[in-house]
Scaffold this motif. Structure first.
Motif, PDB file in Angstrom:
ATOM      1  N   ARG A  50       0.983  -1.182  -0.054  1.00  0.00           N
ATOM      2  CA  ARG A  50       0.136   0.009  -0.091  1.00  0.00           C
ATOM      3  C   ARG A  50       0.839   1.376  -0.029  1.00  0.00           C
ATOM      4  O   ARG A  50       0.681   1.972  -0.745  1.00  0.00           O
ATOM      5  N   ALA A  96       3.110   1.077  -3.449  1.00  0.00           N
ATOM      6  CA  ALA A  96       2.343   1.309  -4.393  1.00  0.00           C
ATOM      7  C   ALA A  96       2.016   2.976  -4.630  1.00  0.00           C
ATOM      8  O   ALA A  96       1.983   3.556  -5.674  1.00  0.00           O
ATOM      9  N   PHE A 118       5.111   5.053  -5.469  1.00  0.00           N
ATOM     10  CA  PHE A 118       5.372   4.715  -6.721  1.00  0.00           C
ATOM     11  C   PHE A 118       4.660   5.427  -7.829  1.00  0.00           C
ATOM     12  O   PHE A 118       5.166   5.975  -8.781  1.00  0.00           O
ATOM     13  N   ALA A 160      -5.657   0.793  -2.337  1.00  0.00           N
ATOM     14  CA  ALA A 160      -4.476  -0.078  -2.688  1.00  0.00           C
ATOM     15  C   ALA A 160      -4.808  -1.137  -3.686  1.00  0.00           C
ATOM     16  O   ALA A 160      -3.851  -1.426  -4.521  1.00  0.00           O
ATOM     17  N   LEU A 214      -3.708   0.635  -6.869  1.00  0.00           N
ATOM     18  CA  LEU A 214      -2.368   0.951  -6.872  1.00  0.00           C
ATOM     19  C   LEU A 214      -1.643  -0.298  -7.293  1.00  0.00           C
ATOM     20  O   LEU A 214      -0.769  -0.198  -7.943  1.00  0.00           O
ATOM     21  N   ILE A 215      -2.300  -1.391  -6.692  1.00  0.00           N
ATOM     22  CA  ILE A 215      -1.475  -2.707  -7.184  1.00  0.00           C
ATOM     23  C   ILE A 215      -1.808  -2.931  -8.596  1.00  0.00           C
ATOM     24  O   ILE A 215      -0.841  -3.412  -9.548  1.00  0.00           O
ATOM     25  N   ILE A 268      -1.652  -0.489 -10.537  1.00  0.00           N
ATOM     26  CA  ILE A 268      -0.706   0.429 -11.467  1.00  0.00           C
ATOM     27  C   ILE A 268       0.484  -0.179 -11.501  1.00  0.00           C
ATOM     28  O   ILE A 268       1.305  -0.188 -12.424  1.00  0.00           O
ATOM     29  N   VAL A 269       0.958  -1.080 -10.528  1.00  0.00           N
ATOM     30  CA  VAL A 269       2.464  -1.702 -10.380  1.00  0.00           C
ATOM     31  C   VAL A 269       2.366  -2.931 -10.982  1.00  0.00           C
ATOM     32  O   VAL A 269       3.499  -2.974 -11.645  1.00  0.00           O
ATOM     33  N   PHE A 299       4.182  -3.220 -14.683  1.00  0.00           N
ATOM     34  CA  PHE A 299       5.493  -3.004 -14.654  1.00  0.00           C
ATOM     35  C   PHE A 299       6.252  -4.038 -14.230  1.00  0.00           C
ATOM     36  O   PHE A 299       7.381  -4.556 -14.480  1.00  0.00           O
TER      37      PHE A 299
END
Lengths: 272, 79
Positions: free
Chosen positions: A200, A203, A206, B65, B68-69, B71-72, B75
């Protein structure tokens, strides 16, 4: 590809509508890799480590200066440090764990909060402009510290059998589905919890850094002929994103510590 | 049927962006619910503002969260 691409973004030649057909140098994973500044015995020291060390120094120095010779009538620095300390103590620790149980964990939570917050703030400090917590290793270790703490507290408080009952949420009154519930609870508490706790923070930082880099690079890239107004829009967006990031940084430090407290509270609570 | 499968296999380009767009739907709804109900709770009981705000931010972080996971992951698994 790492350094070259970043360099290209700031060359005068690489613009939109330029004849050389230079494409937009989009930020990516390479924005998070740094060349080592110097090497000590095969150990590479880069900008991120420097920022992490600086953060540690700042936290230690500020709190030592503020509370080293604490006075009854506080000076300016002591007043500010006390406000910060009290915010974490009353606002987070007491709210979740209560005064009696929580007091013991206040130092850990205060250090975690300010360490994470300052690590995040580097994202918008000119010349530094890199959030340390956007490198997964840093949040992972911090989450591991919290994980080890709450798991050991669980077993210390409830004993071996009681500890497992607490972690799995074992409850006899549930009847036969208690095994299913216990399994899900075990999975979610011991495996998913530390992962999401670290990811959490990671990310958020990032994604925030990617967004800042994208708008910054775009305002440079668009700075050509009739698209100059677009560059202006992009620049304004950079400023807006910086303000938004300032908010997100504080919220993420707060959430990380709040979750750490609620995990500890669950470890200390009696299972039913 | 087989034609549509062939068509789907031929799709190329920035699929990561499309995937992220899809992944953001759920957290978007979640964040909306969190803040909508949080505002309602604040309007009904302004004296509990501190407690509501803390829980609101916690719920927001849980929802966010997931996005955002999303987004990651490109990559991590891209290319």
């Amino acid at each position: 590809m790492s350094a070259e691409q970043t360099q290209l973004a700031f060359g005068w030649e690489c613009r939109i509508l330029a004849d050389n057909g230079c494409a937009f140098p989009a930020p990516g994973l390479h924005s998070f890799l740094f060349k080592p500044m110097f090497t000590i015995g095969g150990f590479e020291f880069n900008k991120v480590m420097m920022l992490a060390l600086l953060t540690t120094l700042i936290v230690v120095t500020v709190f030592t200066l503020a509370f080293g010779k604490a006075k009854v009538v506080p000076g300016k620095l002591q007043l500010a440090a006390e406000a910060g300390y009290d915010f974490v103590r009353r606002g987070i620790v007491y709210e979740t764990m209560g005064k009696k149980e929580g007091e013991k964990y206040v130092p850990l939570m205060v250090s975690l909060f300010f360490f994470i917050w300052i690590m995040n703030i580097w994202s918008v400090i000119p010349l530094m402009q890199f959030p340390v917590s956007s490198v997964i290793a840093y949040p992972a270790v911090l989450a591991a510290i919290v994980y080890v703490t709450w798991v050991s507290v669980t077993f210390k408080r409830h004993g071996f059998v009681g500890g497992w009952k607490n972690v799995t949420g074992y409850d006899n009154s549930l009847g036969p589905i208690k095994w299913l519930v216990s399994f899900i609870e075990l999975f979610s508490n011991l495996l998913v919890r530390p992962f999401t706790h670290a990811v959490r923070l990671f990310a958020n930082m990032f994604a925030g850094h990617l967004m800042l880099v994208m708008f910054t690079v775009a305002s440079w890239y668009l700075l050509n002929s009739w698209l100059i107004p677009a560059a202006g829009v992009s620049f304004v967006m950079t400023m807006v994103m910086i303000l938004f990031e300032l908010f997100v940084q504080a919220v993420q430090a707060y959430v990380f510590v709040l979750l750490a407290c609620s995990y500890l509270q669950g470890a200390l609570a009696e299972h039913h | 049927m087989s034609a549509s499968i062939e068509l789907a296999a031929g799709v190329s380009g920035s699929l990561g962006s499309i995937g992220y767009g899809l992944a953001a739907i759920g957290p978007g709804i979640g964040v909306g619910i969190v803040f909508g109900n949080g505002t309602q709770a604040l309007a009904r009981q302004p004296e509990a503002a501190g407690l509501i705000r803390a829980n609101q931010i916690l719920g927001f972080a849980f929802c966010e969260a997931l996005a955002l996971i999303g987004i990651v992951l490109p990559f991590v698994y891209g290319k």
